[in-house]
Enzyme design. Sequence first.
Site, PDB file in Angstrom:
ATOM      1  N   LYS A  68      10.800   3.444   2.695  1.00  0.00           N
ATOM      2  CA  LYS A  68      10.660   4.880   2.436  1.00  0.00           C
ATOM      3  C   LYS A  68      11.467   5.307   1.203  1.00  0.00           C
ATOM      4  CE  LYS A  68      10.627   7.579   6.100  1.00  0.00           C
ATOM      5  NZ  LYS A  68       9.963   8.562   6.948  1.00  0.00           N
ATOM      6  N   CYS A  82       8.197  49.601   0.178  1.00  0.00           N
ATOM      7  CA  CYS A  82       7.573  48.639  -0.733  1.00  0.00           C
ATOM      8  C   CYS A  82       8.278  48.709  -2.093  1.00  0.00           C
ATOM      9  CB  CYS A  82       6.092  48.958  -0.885  1.00  0.00           C
ATOM     10  SG  CYS A  82       5.305  48.012  -2.194  1.00  0.00           S
ATOM     11  N   GLU A 132       0.854  -1.202   0.000  1.00  0.00           N
ATOM     12  CA  GLU A 132       0.000   0.000   0.000  1.00  0.00           C
ATOM     13  C   GLU A 132       0.882   1.241   0.000  1.00  0.00           C
ATOM     14  OE1 GLU A 132      -1.746  -0.133   3.831  1.00  0.00           O
ATOM     15  OE2 GLU A 132      -3.291  -1.558   3.267  1.00  0.00           O
ATOM     16  N   LYS A 156       2.404   4.572   1.447  1.00  0.00           N
ATOM     17  CA  LYS A 156       2.591   5.075   2.811  1.00  0.00           C
ATOM     18  C   LYS A 156       2.228   6.553   2.804  1.00  0.00           C
ATOM     19  CE  LYS A 156       6.208   5.513   6.335  1.00  0.00           C
ATOM     20  NZ  LYS A 156       5.583   6.687   6.850  1.00  0.00           N
ATOM     21  N   ASP A 192       1.966  10.243   4.336  1.00  0.00           N
ATOM     22  CA  ASP A 192       2.725  11.031   5.299  1.00  0.00           C
ATOM     23  C   ASP A 192       1.784  11.995   6.014  1.00  0.00           C
ATOM     24  OD1 ASP A 192       4.866  11.916   6.678  1.00  0.00           O
ATOM     25  OD2 ASP A 192       5.681  13.169   5.088  1.00  0.00           O
ATOM     26  N   CYS A 206      -1.290  50.709  -3.433  1.00  0.00           N
ATOM     27  CA  CYS A 206      -0.101  50.130  -4.066  1.00  0.00           C
ATOM     28  C   CYS A 206      -0.557  49.308  -5.277  1.00  0.00           C
ATOM     29  CB  CYS A 206       0.606  49.227  -3.047  1.00  0.00           C
ATOM     30  SG  CYS A 206       1.892  48.214  -3.765  1.00  0.00           S
ATOM     31  N   TYR A 219      -6.140   1.964   7.302  1.00  0.00           N
ATOM     32  CA  TYR A 219      -5.361   0.824   6.821  1.00  0.00           C
ATOM     33  C   TYR A 219      -5.086  -0.230   7.888  1.00  0.00           C
ATOM     34  CZ  TYR A 219      -2.033   4.127   8.839  1.00  0.00           C
ATOM     35  OH  TYR A 219      -1.412   5.011   9.678  1.00  0.00           O
ATOM     36  N   CYS A 279       5.608  50.287  -4.807  1.00  0.00           N
ATOM     37  CA  CYS A 279       5.130  51.676  -4.794  1.00  0.00           C
ATOM     38  C   CYS A 279       6.005  52.617  -3.964  1.00  0.00           C
ATOM     39  CB  CYS A 279       3.690  51.730  -4.291  1.00  0.00           C
ATOM     40  SG  CYS A 279       3.554  51.365  -2.539  1.00  0.00           S
ATOM     41  N   CYS A 309       3.157  46.329   3.070  1.00  0.00           N
ATOM     42  CA  CYS A 309       3.124  47.667   2.485  1.00  0.00           C
ATOM     43  C   CYS A 309       1.845  48.314   3.016  1.00  0.00           C
ATOM     44  CB  CYS A 309       3.072  47.543   0.960  1.00  0.00           C
ATOM     45  SG  CYS A 309       2.541  49.036   0.152  1.00  0.00           S
TER      46      CYS A 309
HETATM   47  S1  IVH Z   1       0.175   0.159   8.978  1.00  0.00           S
HETATM   48  C1  IVH Z   1       0.642  -1.811  13.275  1.00  0.00           C
HETATM   49  N1  IVH Z   1      -0.141   1.305   6.677  1.00  0.00           N
HETATM   50  O1  IVH Z   1       3.452   5.257   8.858  1.00  0.00           O
HETATM   51  C2  IVH Z   1       1.112  -0.773  12.326  1.00  0.00           C
HETATM   52  N2  IVH Z   1       0.880   2.583   8.397  1.00  0.00           N
HETATM   53  O2  IVH Z   1       6.254   5.033   9.641  1.00  0.00           O
HETATM   54  C3  IVH Z   1       0.016  -0.153  11.563  1.00  0.00           C
HETATM   55  N3  IVH Z   1       1.418   4.889   7.752  1.00  0.00           N
HETATM   56  O3  IVH Z   1       2.891   4.170  12.129  1.00  0.00           O
HETATM   57  C4  IVH Z   1       0.516   0.803  10.560  1.00  0.00           C
HETATM   58  N4  IVH Z   1       0.657   4.759   5.711  1.00  0.00           N
HETATM   59  O4  IVH Z   1       1.303   6.071  11.057  1.00  0.00           O
HETATM   60  C5  IVH Z   1       0.324   1.447   7.922  1.00  0.00           C
HETATM   61  N5  IVH Z   1      -0.566   2.192   4.588  1.00  0.00           N
HETATM   62  C6  IVH Z   1      -0.094   2.340   5.817  1.00  0.00           C
HETATM   63  C7  IVH Z   1       0.469   3.560   6.273  1.00  0.00           C
HETATM   64  C8  IVH Z   1       0.956   3.642   7.572  1.00  0.00           C
HETATM   65  C9  IVH Z   1       1.213   5.546   6.618  1.00  0.00           C
HETATM   66  C10 IVH Z   1       2.075   5.496   8.933  1.00  0.00           C
HETATM   67  C11 IVH Z   1       1.606   4.978  10.241  1.00  0.00           C
HETATM   68  C12 IVH Z   1       2.819   4.222  10.762  1.00  0.00           C
HETATM   69  C13 IVH Z   1       3.934   5.003  10.152  1.00  0.00           C
HETATM   70  C14 IVH Z   1       5.224   4.227  10.116  1.00  0.00           C
END
Ligand code: IVH
Length: 682
Positions: free
Chosen positions: A314, A408, A114, A116, A118, A431, A226, A411, A426
């Site tokens: 990552k 400014c 999946e 990730k 942020d 302006c 998730y 102007c 300003c």
């Molecule tokens: S699973 C038991 N799935 O990234 C662990 N985490 O760096 C459950 N995160 O702690 C987490 N996308 O806050 C999971 N598709 C994803 C995620 C995800 C972002 C975050 C989450 C995790 C952190 C780890």
Amino acid sequence: MTTDDPKQRIMKLRTEIERHNRLYYIDAAPEITDREYDALLQSLDELEKRFPEFASATSPTQRVGGAPLDRFENVQHAVPMMSLSNTYSKEELVEFDRRIRRLIPEETFDYILEPKIDGVAISLRYEDGELVRAVTRGDGATGDDVTSNVRTINSIPLRLSDLMPPAVLEVRGEIYMDTAGFAKLNEERQEAGQEPFANPRNACAGSLKLLDPREVAKRPLDAIFYATGQLDGIAFDTHEQMLQTLKGYGLRITPNYWLNDTIEEILDQLDALEALRHEFPFEMDGGVIKVNERRLYEDLGYTAKSPRWAVAYKYEPEQAETTLHAISIQVGRTGVLTPVAELEPVQLAGTTVKRATLHNEDEIRRKDIKVGDRVIIEKAGEIIPAVVNVVKEKRTGAETEFRMPTACPVCGSEVEKREGEVALRCINLQCPAQVKSWLTHFASRGAMDINGLGESLVEQLVDGGLVKNPAELYALQKIEVLGLERMGEKSAENLIKGIEESKKRPFEKVLFGLGIRHVGKGAASILAKEFKNIDALMAADIQRLETIHDIGPIVGKSVVEYFVSDQARGVLNQLREAGVNFEQAQAGGSNELEGLTFVLTGSMESMSREEAGDKIQARGGKVSGSVSKKTSYLVAGESAGSKLAKAEKLGVTILSEEQLLALLGSDEKLKDQKAGQLGFEF
Ligand code: IVH
């Protein structure tokens, strides 16, 4: 039971609104417009106020409620909220796979990959299908109870969409701010002289920490789920099945995932995912690989902080090194001076970057940025390039210190730093830089909607000395306009006509067009309804403004400050003399449709349903999203569907588009307006 039973009507409306939420947020296939959705919500709100005995905390009208908190309660997680082990190396992923196969040599299983996200981790607890609590991860064992903030996120259901929901369902996911929303929020903060957020994650975390849910509701937050916490009355065989069940309940899940039975294929998929990195509407900083079969989780077990059945890979942040040649200054609509880094052009995340925002002087000092420095740039929120840091080792000694100008740059007027603000401004409302953005805003679609008056024309009008404020637009003569670049006879005529027509815009649009700081469309509409005309609004003091629901102290202060300014008052008088509308229609203007309720369905030729709704409301009529016996008219456009059938069944009068136009009055030059805006307007 009949549909006249208020309880039944309330229940039906709630279910209908929840269905539209799902269609919009989960299926991305809305069936109604924003206006129709608002009308449904308003009908429900009215009914709930009339029959408070049927109130419910999970009603869609109750998203933003309660007074601001003093602090967040600390709550223990029923099941600890773990994190993931992170890696930047594919070798470590191969090692992750080997370890799993050593631990469970007999088993066959799949991996699921999946994106990730942020953002900020969150745990939601639903009891008997109702959202009872939302808690941040905190230290994993206890977190902050941010329920009232999370409830304001429209894509999070307050009730699960299931008639027999489990007794307890804890879902875990990520709250995030989408990249476009982040860019807009930072722009607004900049204009308001506030410190911008460094990236969407910080903006999201900062928003969740706000103590006033009404403020949180204004932030563009969203969520994707998730994982699970405590479960009672439900179990899942696989992660995929869990995701699909959550989706069925109306919870958002990742837009894509991949299943594979070997780590090698997952490694390839990770590259494919990385190629999509900039396509996601949120910041995606890697991939999460999980064992799909949940029965194996216990056998695989956990380390102190993370499960052994999942790992996060990552991606390296995309950065580039380049030279900062100069720092230029931009002047925004509210006069804020923003320093901008002029860079040696460099490729970053698929685009050539030549400029990067430096936000304000404090930021330049903090990062010790000098003109001539080699700098590292990154895209904050995937869109806006920002200078992350300076490569100090590469300094030659020829770099120069930067100082913000004391006047400014556009102007030459004085600049000031207001109390509590980080930005320089300003002070000259005339302006040219400020006037240009003010005029562009005034003429924009959400405000006075002056056809043909876009940025380049505004530029010419101001630079040519023809217009110094929005009021002067109304004194423009065709002959003056004809002298401008690319301006023929016909377009000059249209422009003058467009300006003239804008005088009839509803009061709330005029108010929004004035460009009062912090007064967006929503606040303008509330203020217009509350005060009915500009004189009453000008007479209001801060105490009076603060008594209005949804008007906070920041907006209140800004409104009062605006009206004490001589310059603003001068422009208002000129606008008034030009004949611009400063009154709410119902209060004095035409209200020939008062007492009548309209439902609009299908698409119209001469205008969008949104516009038709505006016109009906401007004449005192009401617009509703659903047909009932109380509906006065159903306006049926092209391909009208179930609402038309229902109206016919109930004997509601059906109007064609032409009949509606006739009802709205002959003065309407509706046919001239942008034709054929069909379907949904999301
Ligand atoms: S699973 C038991 N799935 O990234 C662990 N985490 O760096 C459950 N995160 O702690 C987490 N996308 O806050 C999971 N598709 C994803 C995620 C995800 C972002 C975050 C989450 C995790 C952190 C780890």
